[in-house]
Write an enzyme that holds these catalytic residues in place. Structure first.
Site, PDB file in Angstrom:
ATOM      1  CG  HIS A 261      -1.797   0.733   1.479  1.00  0.00           C
ATOM      2  ND1 HIS A 261      -2.009   2.449   1.261  1.00  0.00           N
ATOM      3  CD2 HIS A 261      -3.453   0.181   1.086  1.00  0.00           C
ATOM      4  CE1 HIS A 261      -2.900   2.809   1.338  1.00  0.00           C
ATOM      5  NE2 HIS A 261      -3.952   1.833   0.752  1.00  0.00           N
ATOM      6  CG  ASP A 315      -8.239  -4.994  -2.482  1.00  0.00           C
ATOM      7  OD1 ASP A 315      -7.658  -3.902  -2.648  1.00  0.00           O
ATOM      8  OD2 ASP A 315      -9.204  -4.898  -3.206  1.00  0.00           O
TER       9      ASP A 315
END
Ligand code: SDX
Length: 378
Positions: A261, A315
């Site tokens: 991320h 996710d």
């Protein structure tokens, strides 16, 4: 005017000022309007959270009842939109279908006065209301079936599962899905929200703003990753294949889907909550061996990626929850879009309140003074 330093992907560059949500990437914290995501998941629901994000405060009982009624009233879609969906190819990407429908929706509700609070409220309630109906309608019609009408006696989350599966969902399934929507509702200036801001800053209409955002979310580096994770787990197939798969990806410098991320350098707090939700579903509806693969992948990946601050993101586990809810893989990203509509609209409103057209500069690396050469001399 001082020229700032060029940073690829605008990494670390503030693009806006906002009081909608906050991320602490080192601590793994996420807050919506100052409230920790864990508290909202435990005590709130998606529609109340959407109200909080868009209007800035938790609603009173009266305000919430009115918002629910205004959203319920707008859940149905016009037959012309349904007829348009009938013309889409069965193999069409659901995100393309969703983007097309939202763009078309704008034709029925032409831009009025962006400073008119009732226009903003009406568009907000309509977009929140219609996204689930559009996704479910496309799914039923691509199978050659008639869509089912929304049911106002069902909650936002339960109604989506009902429209998708043509039967009322189990209360636990509806609750888990509602929490998933809350988890995906907002996340500061991610790529699709940034795109929404840029489009909003041109003072176009909200349907066009969301059309831009949906397109951006569909990419595998952003909202599309949840579908890629399921494909990755299918490719790995067995626990024994986890390490060989990882080693091959690392060696080829390929990304592990659902990991990493730009902001979080620890495990995404949303991944922790989604993991717990998955376990709740498995306890009730039976285990999914893909979950064991995911846990093993997370444990093994830590040996290679933890020191680089690369951990599971939102996710990584979301697909396992949706799969247990019986949702087809290619609808995972459209579901992300349903939830993130709340965040996109919140940022649209915030941008309009103090708008300035986004127009950054570039670092020019081209030539100067080049003369035109006639085609015969090239
Ligand atoms: C979402 O922004 C948001 O908030 C998004 C989101 C939201 O709620 O809106 O949180 C939702 O989009 C989550 C991210 C979903 N995407 C994926 O899971 C795809 C896989 N992840 C990577 O593509 C990546 O981690 C990104 C795109 C998410 C972030 O990448 P960055 O910040 O651009 O980092 P990078 O690509 O510059 O990588 C830095 C280093 C590189 O190694 P070096 O070249 O320095 O040696 O980290 C490595 C990368 O190779 N790296 C990974 C990796 N992610 C980064 N290595 C292996 N697997 C990965 N997933």
């Amino acid at each position: 005017m001082a020229v700032g330093e060029y940073k690829p992907g605008l990494e670390g560059i503030p693009a806006t000022q906002s009081n909608i949500s906050f991320i602490d990437g080192q601590q793994g914290l996420l807050e919506y309007r100052g409230i920790r995501i864990e508290e909202l998941c435990r005590y709130s629901n998606f529609l109340e959270t959407a109200y909080l994000l868009i209007f800035g405060e938790l609603p009173t009982a009266k305000q919430f009842a009115a918002f629910v009624e205004d959203v319920n009233y707008r859940r149905r879609i016009k037959y012309r939109i349904r007829d348009m969906i009938k013309c889409f190819p069965e193999s069409g990407q659901p995100m393309d279908a969703l983007q097309s429908c939202i763009a078309a929706l704008g034709m029925f509700y032409p831009l009025a006065d962006l400073h008119d609070a009732s226009f903003i409220y009406d568009a907000t309630a309509r977009l929140i209301a219609k996204m689930p109906t559009l996704v479910a309608t496309f799914h039923l019609m691509r199978q050659g079936n008639d869509p089912v009408a929304p049911r106002d006696d069902l909650s936002y989350a339960a109604n989506f599962l009902y429209m998708l599966n043509e039967k009322e969902p189990d209360p636990l399934a509806a609750h888990v899905f509602d929490v998933c929507l809350t988890l995906h509702a907002e996340h500061t200036v991610n790529a699709s929200t940034f795109c929404a801001l840029v489009t909003a800053s041109t003072l176009t209409d909200p349907y066009t703003v969301l059309t831009s955002a949906i397109g951006t979310l569909s990419g595998p580096l952003h909202g599309g990753a949840n579908e890629e994770v399921m494909r990755m787990l299918a490719e790995i197939g067995t626990i024994e294949n986890v390490v060989p798969y990882l080693e091959r990806k690392i060696k080829n410098k390929e990304k592990i889907m659902g990991f990493g991320h730009r902001i979080y350098k620890v495990k995404d707090p949303r991944a922790n909550i989604l993991q717990e939700l998955a376990i709740k579903l498995f306890d009730r509806f039976g285990h999914d061996p893909y979950f064991d693969l995911a846990i093993e992948l997370e444990n093994q990946a830590a040996k290679y990626l933890a020191e680089k601050g690369i951990f599971p993101n939102v996710d990584f586990y979301s697909g396992l929850v949706y799969r247990k809810l019986g949702i087809p893989t290619d609808l995972f990203t459209p579901i992300f879009a349903i939830a993130r509509t709340a965040g996109w609209l919140a940022h649209w409103k915030e941008q309009l309140a103090d708008n300035r057209l986004f127009r950054p500069i570039q670092v020019y690396t081209g030539r100067h003074g080049v003369r035109y050469k006639p085609i015969g001399e090239r």
